[in-house]
Design a protein around this motif. Structure first.
Motif, mmCIF file in Angstrom:
data_model
loop_
_atom_site.group_PDB
_atom_site.id
_atom_site.type_symbol
_atom_site.label_atom_id
_atom_site.label_comp_id
_atom_site.label_asym_id
_atom_site.label_seq_id
_atom_site.Cartn_x
_atom_site.Cartn_y
_atom_site.Cartn_z
ATOM 1 N N GLY A 95 0.782 -1.236 0.000
ATOM 2 C CA GLY A 95 0.000 0.000 0.000
ATOM 3 C C GLY A 95 0.806 1.272 0.000
ATOM 4 N N THR A 96 2.151 1.194 -0.060
ATOM 5 C CA THR A 96 2.967 2.403 0.082
ATOM 6 C C THR A 96 3.829 2.732 -1.128
ATOM 7 N N CYS A 97 4.064 1.782 -2.035
ATOM 8 C CA CYS A 97 4.973 2.042 -3.158
ATOM 9 C C CYS A 97 4.287 2.924 -4.198
ATOM 10 N N ARG A 98 5.045 3.364 -5.201
ATOM 11 C CA ARG A 98 4.503 4.280 -6.202
ATOM 12 C C ARG A 98 3.383 3.638 -7.013
ATOM 13 N N HIS A 99 3.437 2.318 -7.230
ATOM 14 C CA HIS A 99 2.368 1.653 -7.968
ATOM 15 C C HIS A 99 1.099 1.567 -7.124
ATOM 16 N N CYS A 100 1.254 1.210 -5.859
ATOM 17 C CA CYS A 100 0.101 1.184 -4.957
ATOM 18 C C CYS A 100 -0.564 2.553 -4.887
ATOM 19 N N MET A 101 0.243 3.603 -4.789
ATOM 20 C CA MET A 101 -0.285 4.948 -4.642
ATOM 21 C C MET A 101 -0.977 5.442 -5.916
ATOM 22 N N SER A 102 -0.649 4.822 -7.058
ATOM 23 C CA SER A 102 -1.278 5.228 -8.314
ATOM 24 C C SER A 102 -2.404 4.293 -8.735
ATOM 25 N N GLY A 103 -2.842 3.396 -7.829
ATOM 26 C CA GLY A 103 -3.961 2.522 -8.129
ATOM 27 C C GLY A 103 -3.590 1.214 -8.789
ATOM 28 N N ARG A 104 -2.295 0.875 -8.806
ATOM 29 C CA ARG A 104 -1.859 -0.364 -9.451
ATOM 30 C C ARG A 104 -1.163 -1.264 -8.418
ATOM 31 N N ALA A 105 -1.876 -1.511 -7.312
ATOM 32 C CA ALA A 105 -1.292 -2.306 -6.234
ATOM 33 C C ALA A 105 -0.998 -3.734 -6.662
ATOM 34 N N ASN A 106 -1.621 -4.206 -7.721
ATOM 35 C CA ASN A 106 -1.353 -5.562 -8.202
ATOM 36 C C ASN A 106 0.083 -5.730 -8.702
ATOM 37 N N ILE A 107 0.768 -4.639 -9.004
ATOM 38 C CA ILE A 107 2.179 -4.732 -9.385
ATOM 39 C C ILE A 107 3.048 -3.992 -8.357
ATOM 40 N N CYS A 108 2.655 -4.086 -7.104
ATOM 41 C CA CYS A 108 3.405 -3.495 -5.995
ATOM 42 C C CYS A 108 4.879 -3.875 -6.072
ATOM 43 N N GLU A 109 5.747 -2.921 -5.788
ATOM 44 C CA GLU A 109 7.189 -3.180 -5.830
ATOM 45 C C GLU A 109 7.623 -4.182 -4.765
ATOM 46 N N ARG A 110 6.810 -4.360 -3.734
ATOM 47 C CA ARG A 110 7.126 -5.329 -2.688
ATOM 48 C C ARG A 110 6.003 -6.367 -2.578
ATOM 49 N N SER A 111 5.485 -6.750 -3.728
ATOM 50 C CA SER A 111 4.394 -7.726 -3.785
ATOM 51 C C SER A 111 4.813 -9.059 -3.162
ATOM 52 N N VAL A 112 3.883 -9.664 -2.432
ATOM 53 C CA VAL A 112 4.108 -10.970 -1.816
ATOM 54 C C VAL A 112 3.041 -11.933 -2.336
ATOM 55 N N PRO A 113 3.417 -12.950 -3.121
ATOM 56 C CA PRO A 113 2.428 -13.887 -3.655
ATOM 57 C C PRO A 113 1.963 -14.868 -2.591
ATOM 58 N N MET A 114 0.680 -14.911 -2.375
ATOM 59 C CA MET A 114 0.097 -15.775 -1.350
ATOM 60 C C MET A 114 0.283 -17.253 -1.711
ATOM 61 N N GLY A 115 0.779 -18.027 -0.748
ATOM 62 C CA GLY A 115 0.886 -19.461 -0.943
ATOM 63 C C GLY A 115 2.124 -19.911 -1.679
ATOM 64 N N PHE A 116 3.019 -19.003 -2.028
ATOM 65 C CA PHE A 116 4.229 -19.376 -2.757
ATOM 66 C C PHE A 116 5.507 -19.019 -2.004
ATOM 67 N N LEU A 117 5.358 -18.456 -0.796
ATOM 68 C CA LEU A 117 6.496 -18.120 0.054
ATOM 69 C C LEU A 117 6.193 -18.598 1.468
ATOM 70 N N ASP A 118 7.232 -19.031 2.194
ATOM 71 C CA ASP A 118 6.979 -19.631 3.498
ATOM 72 C C ASP A 118 6.447 -18.634 4.520
ATOM 73 N N PHE A 119 6.710 -17.325 4.319
ATOM 74 C CA PHE A 119 6.215 -16.346 5.293
ATOM 75 C C PHE A 119 4.828 -15.816 4.929
ATOM 76 N N GLN A 120 4.216 -16.339 3.847
ATOM 77 C CA GLN A 120 2.828 -16.009 3.532
ATOM 78 C C GLN A 120 2.124 -17.278 3.044
ATOM 79 N N PRO A 121 1.810 -18.173 4.006
ATOM 80 C CA PRO A 121 1.166 -19.434 3.619
ATOM 81 C C PRO A 121 -0.199 -19.193 2.999
ATOM 82 N N GLY A 122 -0.620 -20.184 2.199
ATOM 83 C CA GLY A 122 -1.885 -20.072 1.483
ATOM 84 C C GLY A 122 -3.048 -20.691 2.221
#
Length: 355
Positions: A95-122
């Motif tokens: 919610g803080t990067c330039r893409h998030c601030m311009s309405g394109r949070a789906n390409i957030c610079e610090r995006s975390v894919p759910m269920g594909f990383l151990d610190f964000q289980p699905g």
């Protein structure tokens, strides 16, 4: 709690007892009511996408098309309460990067894919966490079925964002959709709701029948024609080609067929992700694209603010994601369902709703 656990590429996944997720100060924990079973999980299970820097490690809990009820809320969360029914985008943003601030949070610079990383289980589990909940937790309106919301998942959301917001589908435009799996059917339904005349292409008559049910005016079985792009063009005025064409599968053949189906000035939308055969790259007719000013767009998930648009269209009856859900299964059936996607014979979207 019970969860489906990844054991390594192409190794059978297992249902195990694992620790329940911890609730971050800015996050929530959700009791899972439904979770779509997605081809992206199959890609991850196969070991694809190392070219994207995603290396799946044993112990991961997949599942990124969730719906459920909030059971724990972090002390910093302001917009979500216990008892709320929520979903979340698979590509969580901060919610803080330039893409998030311009309405394109789906390409957030610090995006975390759910269920594909151990610190964000699905969400192939009895409970799942949502990070930065004020940004990523989407409250579901009363009256909408959790299975239908899980059907939105990454497939419908990505298709909707692409068709409704990345390319320009005007009433009366012809739209070709190459590949009629879950994401392709979602693209067909969305294009039809926007007034497009949809031509569906697939290898399976069952998928083409479902394509007609969700809005396709014409269907093409690619095994029965010599030249898919020319056959697509035959359904357009003066055989000029379609205004918008979608590759909803991600193999070389469908991507090239999609680009070659376009009229001059047409727009290609890439939704399908490639397999190990392509390794992330597909050769394209670049000179023809330049000469005809054909445009190439990608769609990756959907920013959180677009969910209200989908919910409104669901409530009005303009779209019905639940129509694409072809079966519901239990948590114990998820490993086999993911592995069976090797055969590319899944019609519609399976959803797990028994935990």
């Amino acid at each position: 709690m019970r969860a489906v656990v990844f054991q390594g590429p192409e190794e059978p996944m297992t249902v195990e007892d694992v620790d329940r997720p911890e609730c971050d100060d800015d996050g929530i924990v959700v009791e899972t009511e439904a979770c779509g079973v997605c081809r992206s999980d199959w890609h991850a299970w196969k070991g694809d996408w190392d070219w994207l820097g995603l290396m799946m490690t044993p112990g991961l809990i997949f599942g990124h098309e969730p719906c459920g009820t909030v059971v724990e809320v972090g002390e910093e969360v302001e917009s979500i309460r216990e008892g709320d029914r929520v979903t979340a985008p698979f590509n969580m943003s901060d919610g803080t990067c330039r893409h998030c601030m311009s309405g394109r949070a789906n390409i957030c610079e610090r995006s975390v894919p759910m269920g594909f990383l151990d610190f964000q289980p699905g969400a192939y589990a009895e409970e799942f966490p949502v990070r930065v909940a004020d940004q990523n937790a989407i409250t579901v309106p009363d009256g909408l079925d959790p299975v239908d919301i899980a059907g939105l998942g990454c497939r419908f959301a990505t298709a909707f964002h692409g068709v409704a917001h990345r390319v320009d589908v005007e009433p009366g435009d012809t739209v070709a959709v190459h590949g009629c799996g879950g994401v392709g059917l979602s693209a067909i339904m969305t294009a039809n709701a926007l007034g497009g005349r949809v031509i569906a292409v697939d290898l399976d008559d069952r998928s083409l029948e479902m394509a007609e049910q969700v809005g396709a005016e014409e269907t093409i079985n690619a095994t029965e024609v010599k030249d898919v792009p020319q056959t697509v063009k035959s359904f357009t005025p003066s055989s000029r080609g379609v205004e918008v064409s979608v590759d909803a599968l991600g193999i070389t053949e469908t991507c090239r067929n999609s680009v070659n189906s376009l009229c001059k000035g047409g727009q290609h939308l890439q939704i399908g992700m490639t397999t190990a055969d392509e390794g992330g790259e597909v050769p394209l007719p670049v000179d023809m694209m330049v000469q005809d000013e054909r445009e190439f767009y990608g769609s990756y998930g959907m920013p959180p603010h677009e969910y209200d648009e989908i919910f409104s269209m669901m409530e009005s009856g303009a779209i019905d994601p639940g129509q694409i859900v072809n079966e519901t299964i239990s948590l114990d059936e998820v490993p086999e369902k993911v592995a069976s996607m090797d055969e590319f014979d899944t019609v519609g979207i399976p959803v797990c709703n028994e935990f």
